[in-house]
Design an enzyme around this catalytic site. Structure first.
Site, PDB file in Angstrom:
ATOM      1  N   GLY A  22     -30.507  11.719 -47.148  1.00 29.00           N
ATOM      2  CA  GLY A  22     -30.674  10.628 -48.113  1.00 29.00           C
ATOM      3  C   GLY A  22     -31.912   9.783 -47.876  1.00 29.00           C
ATOM      4  CE  LYS A  26     -35.744  14.128 -48.703  1.00 25.56           C
ATOM      5  NZ  LYS A  26     -34.405  13.839 -48.216  1.00 25.56           N
ATOM      6  CG  HIS A 137     -46.000   0.474 -43.791  1.00 26.30           C
ATOM      7  ND1 HIS A 137     -46.765  -0.379 -44.557  1.00 26.30           N
ATOM      8  CD2 HIS A 137     -45.496   1.401 -44.654  1.00 26.30           C
ATOM      9  CE1 HIS A 137     -46.722   0.018 -45.829  1.00 26.30           C
ATOM     10  NE2 HIS A 137     -45.963   1.095 -45.908  1.00 26.30           N
ATOM     11  CG  ASP A 172     -49.125   4.916 -49.063  1.00 26.05           C
ATOM     12  OD1 ASP A 172     -48.722   5.867 -48.386  1.00 26.05           O
ATOM     13  OD2 ASP A 172     -48.368   4.067 -49.595  1.00 26.05           O
ATOM     14  CG  HIS A 174     -45.839   1.423 -50.121  1.00 25.62           C
ATOM     15  ND1 HIS A 174     -45.562   2.762 -50.314  1.00 25.62           N
ATOM     16  CD2 HIS A 174     -44.788   0.734 -50.650  1.00 25.62           C
ATOM     17  CE1 HIS A 174     -44.385   2.896 -50.930  1.00 25.62           C
ATOM     18  NE2 HIS A 174     -43.897   1.670 -51.145  1.00 25.62           N
ATOM     19  CG  ASP A 260     -46.721   6.286 -51.675  1.00 22.69           C
ATOM     20  OD1 ASP A 260     -47.963   6.268 -51.711  1.00 22.69           O
ATOM     21  OD2 ASP A 260     -46.056   5.637 -50.847  1.00 22.69           O
ATOM     22  NE  ARG A 266     -36.297  11.220 -54.899  1.00 24.20           N
ATOM     23  CZ  ARG A 266     -35.473  11.398 -53.868  1.00 24.20           C
ATOM     24  NH1 ARG A 266     -35.901  12.016 -52.770  1.00 24.20           N
ATOM     25  NH2 ARG A 266     -34.238  10.957 -53.914  1.00 24.20           N
TER      26      ARG A 266
HETATM   27  N1  V1S Z   1     -39.240   0.868 -52.090  1.00 26.24           N
HETATM   28  C1  V1S Z   1     -38.532   1.191 -51.261  1.00 26.24           C
HETATM   29  C2  V1S Z   1     -37.706   1.561 -50.179  1.00 26.24           C
HETATM   30  N2  V1S Z   1     -36.641   2.406 -50.236  1.00 26.24           N
HETATM   31  C3  V1S Z   1     -36.159   2.454 -48.965  1.00 26.24           C
HETATM   32  C4  V1S Z   1     -35.019   3.223 -48.500  1.00 26.24           C
HETATM   33  C5  V1S Z   1     -33.998   3.574 -49.369  1.00 26.24           C
HETATM   34  C6  V1S Z   1     -32.934   4.333 -48.908  1.00 26.24           C
HETATM   35  C7  V1S Z   1     -32.898   4.730 -47.571  1.00 26.24           C
HETATM   36  F1  V1S Z   1     -31.890   5.454 -47.126  1.00 26.24           F
HETATM   37  C8  V1S Z   1     -33.907   4.390 -46.715  1.00 26.24           C
HETATM   38  C9  V1S Z   1     -34.967   3.641 -47.176  1.00 26.24           C
HETATM   39  N3  V1S Z   1     -36.915   1.675 -48.176  1.00 26.24           N
HETATM   40  C10 V1S Z   1     -37.870   1.137 -48.921  1.00 26.24           C
HETATM   41  C11 V1S Z   1     -38.932   0.203 -48.422  1.00 26.24           C
HETATM   42  C12 V1S Z   1     -39.913   0.888 -47.468  1.00 26.24           C
HETATM   43  C13 V1S Z   1     -40.979   1.687 -48.153  1.00 26.24           C
HETATM   44  C14 V1S Z   1     -41.882   2.363 -47.116  1.00 26.24           C
HETATM   45  C15 V1S Z   1     -43.101   3.045 -47.683  1.00 26.24           C
HETATM   46  C16 V1S Z   1     -43.839   3.780 -46.588  1.00 26.24           C
HETATM   47  C17 V1S Z   1     -45.228   4.308 -46.956  1.00 26.24           C
HETATM   48  O1  V1S Z   1     -45.140   5.167 -48.059  1.00 26.24           O
HETATM   49  O2  V1S Z   1     -46.126   3.292 -47.319  1.00 26.24           O
HETATM   50  C18 V1S Z   1     -45.883   5.029 -45.769  1.00 26.24           C
HETATM   51  C19 V1S Z   1     -45.165   6.145 -45.166  1.00 26.24           C
HETATM   52  N4  V1S Z   1     -38.236  -0.854 -47.695  1.00 26.24           N
HETATM   53  C20 V1S Z   1     -37.844  -1.981 -48.311  1.00 26.24           C
HETATM   54  O3  V1S Z   1     -38.132  -2.229 -49.474  1.00 26.24           O
HETATM   55  C21 V1S Z   1     -36.974  -2.906 -47.487  1.00 26.24           C
HETATM   56  C22 V1S Z   1     -35.638  -3.121 -47.840  1.00 26.24           C
HETATM   57  C23 V1S Z   1     -36.586  -4.196 -47.942  1.00 26.24           C
HETATM   58  C24 V1S Z   1     -35.063  -2.510 -49.105  1.00 26.24           C
HETATM   59  C25 V1S Z   1     -34.511  -1.106 -48.803  1.00 26.24           C
HETATM   60  N5  V1S Z   1     -33.430  -1.186 -47.774  1.00 26.24           N
HETATM   61  C26 V1S Z   1     -32.915   0.162 -47.515  1.00 26.24           C
HETATM   62  C27 V1S Z   1     -33.973  -1.773 -46.555  1.00 26.24           C
HETATM   63  C28 V1S Z   1     -34.566  -3.168 -46.815  1.00 26.24           C
HETATM   64 ZN    ZN Z   2     -46.421   4.365 -49.426  1.00 26.47          ZN
HETATM   65 CA    CA Z   3     -52.735   1.510 -50.074  1.00 28.61          CA
END
Ligand code: V1S
Ligand code: ZN
Ligand code: CA
Length: 374
Positions: A22, A26, A137, A172, A174, A260, A266
Site C-alpha cells: 500500500g 516502489k 527530503h 520532482d 515536490h 511525479d 498517483r
Molecule cells: N501527498 C502525499 C502523501 N501520501 C502519503 C502516503 C499515503 C499512504 C501511505 F501508506 C504512505 C504515505 N504520504 C504523502 C506525503 C509524502 C510525499 C513524499 C514525496 C516524496 C518525493 O516524491 O518528493 C521524493 C521521493 N506525506 C504527507 O503529506 C504527510 C502526511 C502529511 C499525510 C499522509 N499521511 C500518511 C502521513 C502524514
Molecule cells: Zn516527489
Molecule cells: Ca522539485
C-alpha cells in the site's frame, strides 16, 4: 552534437526492497527501467557499474552519527521502541516505515550517487546516472517524505572536494527541501527546485525563500500551481537555467529527475509529458558541464520506467533512434493497452496560466538572479 561518456549505476538487488503493502514508493521501478534499457539495447552503449554500498561513515558526512546508527540497527520489530513511539527519526511512520533492509536500500541509493560523483570528479564520465538516487527530503537527523539518507547531499559534498561550484536542479513535483536546507548558507551550491506549492507536501519552497547569509540568492524556488504543461514548464525552465549558467557558472550539475511531475502521477498534480520532462535532460546535456542524473519521486510505475529509460537515451544522445513502440520485455504486460513509450499529457487545466501567474513567476525569478551579478 558530440558523444558523451555515460556511466550508469545499477544494483540488481535494489528492486527487491519494499516499503510495505500500500505504500506509494516502489523500488521495483528501477528494475523495470533497467529491463527497458536492456530491451532497447542501451546497456551496451554505456558503462554499467555496480557501486560499492555506502558504509555508515560515508553517510555521516551529512547525517548525524546517532541517526545513521539508528538506521543501521532498526528493524520492523524494534522501530516503535527506538523511535520513542515514532516521535523521532521516522516521522510520520506511514511515510517512512522501518521496512526490512532499509539500511541496505539506503546504502545502495547513496553508494550509487557517491560513486557517480567520484566518476564525474575524476573525469572518467561526462554524464553519470543513478536512478536509485534522488531522495531529496532526507534531513541531517531524520527521514522525511519516503527519503532516509540524502544521497544528493552526499554526492554534492563529494563533488565539492574537487570543484568550486555545483548547481542542483530538482524537477520532482515536490520541493527539494533537504538539499536546499543543507546548502542554504553557502554560495558554492546553488539549488533550484521547481515544484507544486500550496497545500502540498512538504509545504516549503516559496518564491521568497532565497538562501541566507553567504548563501543569500543561491537558493532558487519556482512554486507552481496545478497542471503545468510542457510549454509552461519549458517557458520558465530554459530562461531560468540560462540565467543561472551565466551568473553562477557551475563546474558540475546534479539534475534530480523526479517523475511525479509527469501527467497522471498517483501523487503529483502537474501535467508534463515524457518529452516535456526529458527536455530538461536534453537541455542540460547541451550545456557541456559534467552532469549527474538521479531519480526521485514517481508513483505511476510504468510511466517512471518509460521516462527514465528515455532520459538515459537522451544522456547518450540517441533518443532519435528509440522505437516509440516498446520492445518485448519481462514487464511487457505492464504497458498495456498502448505498449508505447510515450507518456502523454492530459487535458487538465493549467492553473499557472490564470491571472498572469506564470509570467509573474518567471519575471520574479529572473529578477532575483540578475541581482546576483556583480
Ligand atoms: N501527498 C502525499 C502523501 N501520501 C502519503 C502516503 C499515503 C499512504 C501511505 F501508506 C504512505 C504515505 N504520504 C504523502 C506525503 C509524502 C510525499 C513524499 C514525496 C516524496 C518525493 O516524491 O518528493 C521524493 C521521493 N506525506 C504527507 O503529506 C504527510 C502526511 C502529511 C499525510 C499522509 N499521511 C500518511 C502521513 C502524514
Ligand atoms: Zn516527489
Ligand atoms: Ca522539485
Amino acid at each position: 552534437m558530440s558523444k558523451r561518456r555515460v556511466a550508469y549505476y545499477y544494483d540488481p538487488d535494489v528492486g527487491s526492497y519494499t516499503y510495505g503493502v500500500g505504500h506509494f514508493m516502489k523500488p521495483q521501478r528501477m528494475r523495470i527501467t533497467h529491463e527497458l534499457l536492456s530491451a532497447y539495447g542501451l546497456l551496451d552503449k554505456m558503462h554499467i557499474l555496480r557501486a560499492e554500498r555506502a558504509p555508515a561513515e560515508a553517510m555521516s558526512r551529512f547525517h548525524t552519527d546517532e541517526y545513521v546508527h539508528f538506521l543501521n540497527t532498526v528493524t520492523p520489530e524494534t522501530a516503535q521502541e527506538l523511535t520513542g513511539n515514532y516521535s523521532r527519526f521516522l516521522v510520520p511512520a506511514e511515510d517512512n516505515p522501518a521496512f526490512p533492509g532499509v539500511f541496505e536500500f539506503c546504502s545502495i541509493s547513496a553508494g550509487g550517487s557517491i560513486a557517480a560523483a567520484q566518476r564525474l570528479a575524476n573525469g572518467a564520465a561526462d554524464i553519470a546516472v543513478n536512478w536509485a538516487g534522488g531522495l531529496h527530503h532526507a534531513k541531517k537527523r531524520e527521514a522525511s517524505g519516503f527519503c532516509y539518507i540524502n544521497d544528493i547531499v552526499l554526492a554534492i559534498l563529494e563533488l565539492l572536494r574537487s570543484v568550486p561550484r555545483v548547481l542542483y536542479i530538482d524537477i520532482d513535483c515536490h520541493h527539494g527541501d533537504g538539499v536546499e536546507e543543507a546548502f542554504y548558507t553557502t554560495d558554492r551550491v546553488m539549488t533550484c527546485s521547481l515544484h507544486k506549492y500550496g497545500d502540498f507536501f512538504p509545504g516549503t519552497g516559496a518564491l521568497k525563500d532565497r538562501g541566507w547569509g553567504k548563501g543569500k540568492g543561491y537558493a532558487v524556488n519556482v512554486p507552481f500551481r496545478d497542471g503545468v504543461t510542457d510549454d509552461s514548464f519549458k517557458s520558465i525552465f530554459e530562461p531560468v537555467i540560462d540565467k543561472i549558467m551565466e551568473v553562477f557558472r557551475p563546474s558540475a550539475v546534479v539534475l534530480q529527475c523526479g517523475a511525479d511531475s509527469l501527467a497522471g502521477d498517483r501523487l503529483g498534480c502537474l501535467n508534463l509529458s515524457m518529452h516535456g520532462h526529458a527536455n530538461c535532460v536534453q537541455y542540460m546535456r547541451k550545456k557541456n558541464v559534467p552532469l549527474m542524473l538521479v531519480g526521485g519521486g514517481g508513483y505511476t510505475v510504468k510511466n517512471v520506467a518509460r521516462t527514465w529509460a528515455y532520459e538515459t537515451a537522451c544522456a547518450l544522445g540517441i533518443e532519435q533512434e528509440i522505437d516509440p513502440l516498446l520492445p518485448w520485455n519481462e514487464y511487457f504486460e505492464w504497458f498495456a493497452p498502448r505498449y508505447r513509450l510515450e507518456v502523454p499529457s492530459n487535458n487538465m487545466t493549467d492553473m499557472n496560466l490564470q491571472d498572469g501567474y506564470l509570467d509573474h513567476l518567471r519575471a520574479s525569478v529572473l529578477q532575483h538572479l540578475s541581482e546576483l551579478q556583480p
